[in-house]
Design a protein around this motif. Structure first.
Motif, PDB file in Angstrom:
ATOM      1  N   ASP A 121       5.185 -12.631  -0.298  1.00 41.00           N
ATOM      2  CA  ASP A 121       4.629 -13.342  -1.446  1.00 41.00           C
ATOM      3  C   ASP A 121       3.804 -12.415  -2.332  1.00 41.00           C
ATOM      4  N   ASP A 122       3.182 -11.396  -1.724  1.00 40.87           N
ATOM      5  CA  ASP A 122       2.268 -10.519  -2.448  1.00 40.87           C
ATOM      6  C   ASP A 122       2.439  -9.105  -1.903  1.00 40.87           C
ATOM      7  N   ILE A 123       3.165  -8.286  -2.634  1.00 41.54           N
ATOM      8  CA  ILE A 123       3.456  -6.931  -2.141  1.00 41.54           C
ATOM      9  C   ILE A 123       2.185  -6.094  -2.040  1.00 41.54           C
ATOM     10  N   ASP A 124       1.226  -6.308  -2.932  1.00 42.77           N
ATOM     11  CA  ASP A 124      -0.020  -5.538  -2.861  1.00 42.77           C
ATOM     12  C   ASP A 124      -0.788  -5.860  -1.579  1.00 42.77           C
ATOM     13  N   ALA A 125      -0.834  -7.130  -1.221  1.00 40.02           N
ATOM     14  CA  ALA A 125      -1.502  -7.523   0.030  1.00 40.02           C
ATOM     15  C   ALA A 125      -0.750  -6.961   1.232  1.00 40.02           C
ATOM     16  N   ALA A 126       0.585  -6.994   1.199  1.00 40.51           N
ATOM     17  CA  ALA A 126       1.388  -6.453   2.299  1.00 40.51           C
ATOM     18  C   ALA A 126       1.152  -4.949   2.436  1.00 40.51           C
ATOM     19  N   LEU A 127       1.030  -4.248   1.314  1.00 40.23           N
ATOM     20  CA  LEU A 127       0.791  -2.809   1.365  1.00 40.23           C
ATOM     21  C   LEU A 127      -0.613  -2.483   1.873  1.00 40.23           C
ATOM     22  N   GLU A 128      -1.584  -3.345   1.590  1.00 38.73           N
ATOM     23  CA  GLU A 128      -2.924  -3.150   2.146  1.00 38.73           C
ATOM     24  C   GLU A 128      -2.885  -3.281   3.665  1.00 38.73           C
ATOM     25  N   ILE A 129      -2.127  -4.259   4.157  1.00 36.66           N
ATOM     26  CA  ILE A 129      -1.974  -4.437   5.606  1.00 36.66           C
ATOM     27  C   ILE A 129      -1.287  -3.221   6.211  1.00 36.66           C
ATOM     28  N   ALA A 130      -0.198  -2.792   5.591  1.00 36.37           N
ATOM     29  CA  ALA A 130       0.538  -1.621   6.094  1.00 36.37           C
ATOM     30  C   ALA A 130      -0.366  -0.389   6.128  1.00 36.37           C
ATOM     31  N   ALA A 131      -1.180  -0.214   5.100  1.00 36.86           N
ATOM     32  CA  ALA A 131      -2.064   0.955   5.021  1.00 36.86           C
ATOM     33  C   ALA A 131      -3.079   0.964   6.159  1.00 36.86           C
ATOM     34  N   ARG A 132      -3.525  -0.211   6.584  1.00 32.45           N
ATOM     35  CA  ARG A 132      -4.463  -0.271   7.717  1.00 32.45           C
ATOM     36  C   ARG A 132      -3.814   0.260   8.996  1.00 32.45           C
ATOM     37  N   HIS A 133      -2.494   0.302   9.025  1.00 29.04           N
ATOM     38  CA  HIS A 133      -1.754   0.837  10.177  1.00 29.04           C
ATOM     39  C   HIS A 133      -1.268   2.264   9.904  1.00 29.04           C
ATOM     40  N   GLY A 134      -1.753   2.866   8.814  1.00 27.91           N
ATOM     41  CA  GLY A 134      -1.356   4.231   8.467  1.00 27.91           C
ATOM     42  C   GLY A 134       0.033   4.311   7.866  1.00 27.91           C
ATOM     43  N   GLY A 163       6.498   4.994  -3.949  1.00 29.41           N
ATOM     44  CA  GLY A 163       5.711   4.090  -4.782  1.00 29.41           C
ATOM     45  C   GLY A 163       6.359   2.719  -4.780  1.00 29.41           C
ATOM     46  N   VAL A 164       5.893   1.860  -5.662  1.00 27.75           N
ATOM     47  CA  VAL A 164       6.444   0.509  -5.798  1.00 27.75           C
ATOM     48  C   VAL A 164       7.307   0.488  -7.058  1.00 27.75           C
ATOM     49  N   ALA A 165       8.549   0.038  -6.896  1.00 19.45           N
ATOM     50  CA  ALA A 165       9.491   0.001  -8.010  1.00 19.45           C
ATOM     51  C   ALA A 165       9.625  -1.419  -8.554  1.00 19.45           C
ATOM     52  N   ASN A 166      10.023  -1.503  -9.812  1.00 16.82           N
ATOM     53  CA  ASN A 166      10.321  -2.787 -10.436  1.00 16.82           C
ATOM     54  C   ASN A 166      11.823  -2.814 -10.682  1.00 16.82           C
ATOM     55  N   TYR A 167      12.519  -3.740 -10.007  1.00 22.79           N
ATOM     56  CA  TYR A 167      13.970  -3.866 -10.173  1.00 22.79           C
ATOM     57  C   TYR A 167      14.257  -4.969 -11.184  1.00 22.79           C
ATOM     58  N   GLN A 168      14.571  -4.569 -12.409  1.00 20.64           N
ATOM     59  CA  GLN A 168      14.995  -5.450 -13.492  1.00 20.64           C
ATOM     60  C   GLN A 168      14.084  -6.665 -13.694  1.00 20.64           C
ATOM     61  N   LEU A 208       9.505  -3.748  -5.288  1.00 15.12           N
ATOM     62  CA  LEU A 208       9.884  -3.395  -3.923  1.00 15.12           C
ATOM     63  C   LEU A 208       9.561  -1.958  -3.599  1.00 15.12           C
ATOM     64  N   THR A 209       9.458  -1.714  -2.300  1.00 12.86           N
ATOM     65  CA  THR A 209       9.169  -0.372  -1.810  1.00 12.86           C
ATOM     66  C   THR A 209       9.626  -0.237  -0.367  1.00 12.86           C
ATOM     67  N   TYR A 210       9.809   0.996   0.051  1.00 14.00           N
ATOM     68  CA  TYR A 210      10.035   1.325   1.461  1.00 14.00           C
ATOM     69  C   TYR A 210       8.747   1.946   1.994  1.00 14.00           C
ATOM     70  N   VAL A 211       8.325   1.505   3.181  1.00 16.58           N
ATOM     71  CA  VAL A 211       7.224   2.158   3.880  1.00 16.58           C
ATOM     72  C   VAL A 211       7.757   2.693   5.197  1.00 16.58           C
ATOM     73  N   ALA A 268       9.604  -6.561  -0.370  1.00 15.96           N
ATOM     74  CA  ALA A 268      10.021  -6.976  -1.704  1.00 15.96           C
ATOM     75  C   ALA A 268       9.333  -8.280  -2.097  1.00 15.96           C
ATOM     76  N   GLU A 269       8.778  -8.275  -3.297  1.00 19.24           N
ATOM     77  CA  GLU A 269       8.157  -9.484  -3.851  1.00 19.24           C
ATOM     78  C   GLU A 269       9.012  -9.938  -5.033  1.00 19.24           C
ATOM     79  N   GLU A 270       9.493 -11.178  -4.953  1.00 18.52           N
ATOM     80  CA  GLU A 270      10.266 -11.730  -6.058  1.00 18.52           C
ATOM     81  C   GLU A 270       9.300 -12.069  -7.183  1.00 18.52           C
ATOM     82  N   LEU A 271       9.507 -11.483  -8.358  1.00 19.77           N
ATOM     83  CA  LEU A 271       8.607 -11.722  -9.483  1.00 19.77           C
ATOM     84  C   LEU A 271       8.820 -13.134 -10.016  1.00 19.77           C
ATOM     85  N   GLY A 272       7.752 -13.732 -10.495  1.00 23.47           N
ATOM     86  CA  GLY A 272       7.835 -15.088 -10.999  1.00 23.47           C
ATOM     87  C   GLY A 272       7.635 -16.139  -9.921  1.00 23.47           C
ATOM     88  N   LYS A 273       7.478 -15.730  -8.665  1.00 29.28           N
ATOM     89  CA  LYS A 273       7.299 -16.663  -7.542  1.00 29.28           C
ATOM     90  C   LYS A 273       5.831 -16.914  -7.250  1.00 29.28           C
TER      91      LYS A 273
END
Length: 145
Positions: A96-109, A115-120, A125-128, A139-144
């Motif tokens: 639902d929120d890629i920024d929040a998901a990336l904060e969680i991932a960062a806490r695990h190193g 980076g984070v890409a914008n697909y059309q 979306l991003t790969y970690v 991946a976060e669906e924009l507009g959701k």
């Protein structure tokens, strides 16, 4: 013939750290066990197969990961998979929120490969690189939101 995806299995270096990463992202642990014996040798194709396992599930109940940490035979370290290598590639999650998901991932190193890409303007979306080198797409669906 009916067919259904049951789960994706991933061998990991540290079961507890990997469980913590995925449960922090929102998956739940369905069960844990230690498996060994003739049936696992036959099913997996490894003599003396002995592993600690955990089954995790996404909140919608549709996706499952089976994580296993080998006790015997000893796990074999390999180079982390690159995005363009043939074979098992990555596990992908909608969030639902890629920024929040990336904060969680960062806490695990764990951080984006680039980076984070914008697909059309449809997805951000991003790969970690997750625990044990697992490629995880978020991946976060924009507009959701």
């Amino acid at each position: 013939m009916a067919i259904k995806l049951e789960n994706v299995g991933i061998a990991v270096r540290d079961l507890e750290a990997t469980i913590a990463f995925f449960t922090d992202l929102g998956l739940t642990v369905l069960g844990r066990d230690t498996v060994s014996g003739e049936w696992t040798d036959t099913a997996v194709g490894l003599d003396g197969n002995h592993a600690k396992i955990a089954m995790l599930q996404t909140p919608d109940g549709q996706g499952r990961l089976e994580l296993f940490e080998y006790i015997h035979p000893e796990a074999i370290e390999t180079e982390p998979t690159l995005p363009n290598e043939i074979g098992m590639h990555r596990v992908a999650f909608s969030v639902d929120d890629i920024d929040a998901a990336l904060e969680i991932a960062a806490r695990h190193g764990c951080h984006p490969l680039r980076g984070v890409a914008n697909y059309q303007d449809v997805y951000k979306l991003t790969y970690v690189r997750g625990p044990s080198g697992i490629l995880v797409m978020l991946a976060e669906e924009l507009g959701k939101r």
